[in-house]
Design an enzyme around this catalytic site. Structure first.
Site, PDB file in Angstrom:
ATOM      1  N   ARG A  54     -12.438  -3.603  -7.991  1.00 24.82           N
ATOM      2  CA  ARG A  54     -12.232  -4.399  -6.781  1.00 24.82           C
ATOM      3  C   ARG A  54     -13.574  -4.614  -6.107  1.00 24.82           C
ATOM      4  NH1 ARG A  54      -8.338  -2.425  -1.882  1.00 24.82           N
ATOM      5  NH2 ARG A  54     -10.013  -0.883  -1.753  1.00 24.82           N
ATOM      6  N   ASP A  91       1.392  -5.199   8.254  1.00 27.93           N
ATOM      7  CA  ASP A  91       0.227  -4.341   8.085  1.00 27.93           C
ATOM      8  C   ASP A  91      -0.982  -5.257   7.886  1.00 27.93           C
ATOM      9  OD1 ASP A  91      -1.821  -2.672   7.233  1.00 27.93           O
ATOM     10  OD2 ASP A  91      -0.506  -1.383   6.055  1.00 27.93           O
ATOM     11  N   TYR A 113     -11.558   0.920  10.078  1.00 22.76           N
ATOM     12  CA  TYR A 113     -12.767   1.394   9.401  1.00 22.76           C
ATOM     13  C   TYR A 113     -13.163   0.510   8.224  1.00 22.76           C
ATOM     14  CZ  TYR A 113      -8.959   3.821   6.935  1.00 22.76           C
ATOM     15  OH  TYR A 113      -7.783   4.124   6.284  1.00 22.76           O
ATOM     16  N   LYS A 114     -12.457  -0.596   8.024  1.00 22.61           N
ATOM     17  CA  LYS A 114     -12.838  -1.533   6.979  1.00 22.61           C
ATOM     18  C   LYS A 114     -13.738  -2.605   7.601  1.00 22.61           C
ATOM     19  CE  LYS A 114      -8.341  -0.805   4.738  1.00 22.61           C
ATOM     20  NZ  LYS A 114      -8.739   0.238   3.806  1.00 22.61           N
ATOM     21  N   PHE A 122       0.846  -1.194   0.000  1.00 26.09           N
ATOM     22  CA  PHE A 122       0.000   0.000   0.000  1.00 26.09           C
ATOM     23  C   PHE A 122       0.883   1.247   0.000  1.00 26.09           C
ATOM     24  CE2 PHE A 122      -2.874   3.172   1.880  1.00 26.09           C
ATOM     25  CZ  PHE A 122      -3.979   2.989   1.065  1.00 26.09           C
TER      26      PHE A 122
END
Length: 408
Positions: free
Chosen positions: A381, A207, A232-233, A130
């Site tokens: 995605r 991560d 928050y996912k 990321f």
């Protein structure tokens, strides 16, 4: 299999889904046909709305400053322990919540580089990670003189133990990798990569942003050193909810995080002239915790704890498999490519598919209230949040993509 057959199959799967009742626990989204971006921003539970309202009316509105003594001072550590218990396989006293993922990653990576020392100046990371992870590593290298050693994985295969081994030397200090790749959903072999890095004398910082709450990581069992991740996912903390950090208890005395704030002091209310780190994970807190941004995490943790992380993972696997079946049945003839692993054990909580027209098709899908997201250069995605995503939503996305491709 036709588009209608895909829809019919979805009806069957939703009818037998052991987590189907969970969908009713989420706030309705008026007019939404399919939400397939829960791996970027999870949907809110009804209970979370009640919890936030109660915090404003009671904890903040009535108890006011007293709430710091009553609960908020310990909230980063208590909530961190809860994430550790439910999602990370981590014993108490090793996790906390606070700061953004970027800041938390910087703190732990900077501390790990310092602990590794000048004899081990190399940070091993991959080109597919990321952007924040790569940017933070570049910044830490600029500050400390550390050397970046880049792994270049095949995008649809991801980082493997052999690729990591090839990059390890006696100068490796820290290995920084994502458990689940944000584009392809490749699941890295966390246990084996951690083992090999330790054999080489390096620390590993994982991560977990795209795995926490959907793919077990079992940090203690696999001897992981450090980890970060967002909430928050799949943890439903809401937009901008703070990250969590994990530091194995064996490292807490020797690691010193670089952002020394008052809340991480051994005696924060003494307001003394010099900084003295607090005990254990208290030392990894910097400033005042974002209480309003933290409370939303608790309800999703309670739900994951109730149904079991293994059950969540099982549905995640089945949803991904259903995406692949739909792509093969109705999209492959249009030239759509699967950019995620087909093996269940190597695929995380989303599936990325590619086609040269997907940038424009994404805009059309959003206009039709079907919400996946886009990844460069030509990937859609499909995010699969097992607690809130139905098979019907997946079917609707596949069928509508096919219709848009057919329409030219």
């Amino acid at each position: 299999m036709s588009g209608e057959a895909v829809r019919d199959r979805a009806v069957e799967l939703d009818a037998t889904d052991p987590l189907r009742r969970c969908r009713e626990l989420y706030l309705p989204s008026d007019g939404l046909i399919a939400y397939l971006d829960g791996n970027s921003l999870g949907r809110p539970l009804r209970a979370t709305g009640d919890r936030v309202a109660d915090l404003i009316a009671h904890d903040w509105g009535t108890r006011l400053i007293r709430s710091w003594d009553e609960q908020w001072m310990q909230l980063p550590l208590r909530l961190g322990d809860r994430i550790g218990e439910v999602c990370l396989g981590a014993a108490a006293g090793q996790s906390l919540v606070g700061d953004s993922t970027t800041v938390m990653l910087y703190k732990l990576l900077r501390a790990a580089v310092a602990a590794a020392g000048p004899q081990r100046p190399q940070i091993v990371l991959d080109t597919d990670n990321f952007p924040t992870d790569r940017y933070i590593a570049q910044g830490v290298a600029s500050e400390t003189g550390a050397e970046l050693v880049w792994i270049e994985p095949e995008p649809t295969k991801g980082v493997t133990p052999d690729l990591v081994s090839a990059a390890l030397t006696e100068r490796t200090g820290v290995v920084l990798l994502s458990h689940v790749a944000y584009t392809s959903a490749w699941i890295a072999d966390l246990p084996e990569i951690t083992r090999r890095a330790h054999e080489a004398g390096a620390l590993v910082l994982w991560d977990l942003s795209h795995s926490v709450g959907v793919v077990p990581s079992d940090l203690d069992a696999h001897g992981v050193d450090l980890a970060v991740g967002c909430t928050y996912k799949f943890l439903g903390g809401g937009p901008g909810a703070p990250a969590f950090g994990y530091v194995a208890s064996r490292h807490q005395e020797r690691l010193r995080q670089p952002i020394q704030g008052w809340m991480g002091h051994a005696e924060p209310f003494v307001m003394g002239p010099a900084y003295h780190p607090g005990p254990g994970m208290r030392a990894f807190i910097s400033g005042t915790p974002p209480v309003l941004g933290m409370v939303g995490i608790e309800d999703t943790l309670d739900l994951i704890d109730e149904v079991g992380l293994d059950t969540v993972r099982e549905k995640s696997t089945l949803l991904g498999r259903f995406v692949l079946e739909g792509v093969d049945a109705v999209l492959a003839d249009h030239g759509v490519r699967v950019l995620s692993p087909r093996q269940d054990a190597r695929r995380g909580g989303h599936v990325t598919i590619g086609h040269p027209r997907f940038r424009e098709i994404l805009r059309e899908l959003w206009a039709q209230d079907v919400i996946p997201d886009f990844r460069e250069p030509d990937g859609i995605r499909l995010g699969l949040a097992p607690l809130s995503t139905s098979y019907g939503e997946v079917a609707e996305a596949v069928v509508r993509i096919e219709a848009l491709l057919s329409a030219g």
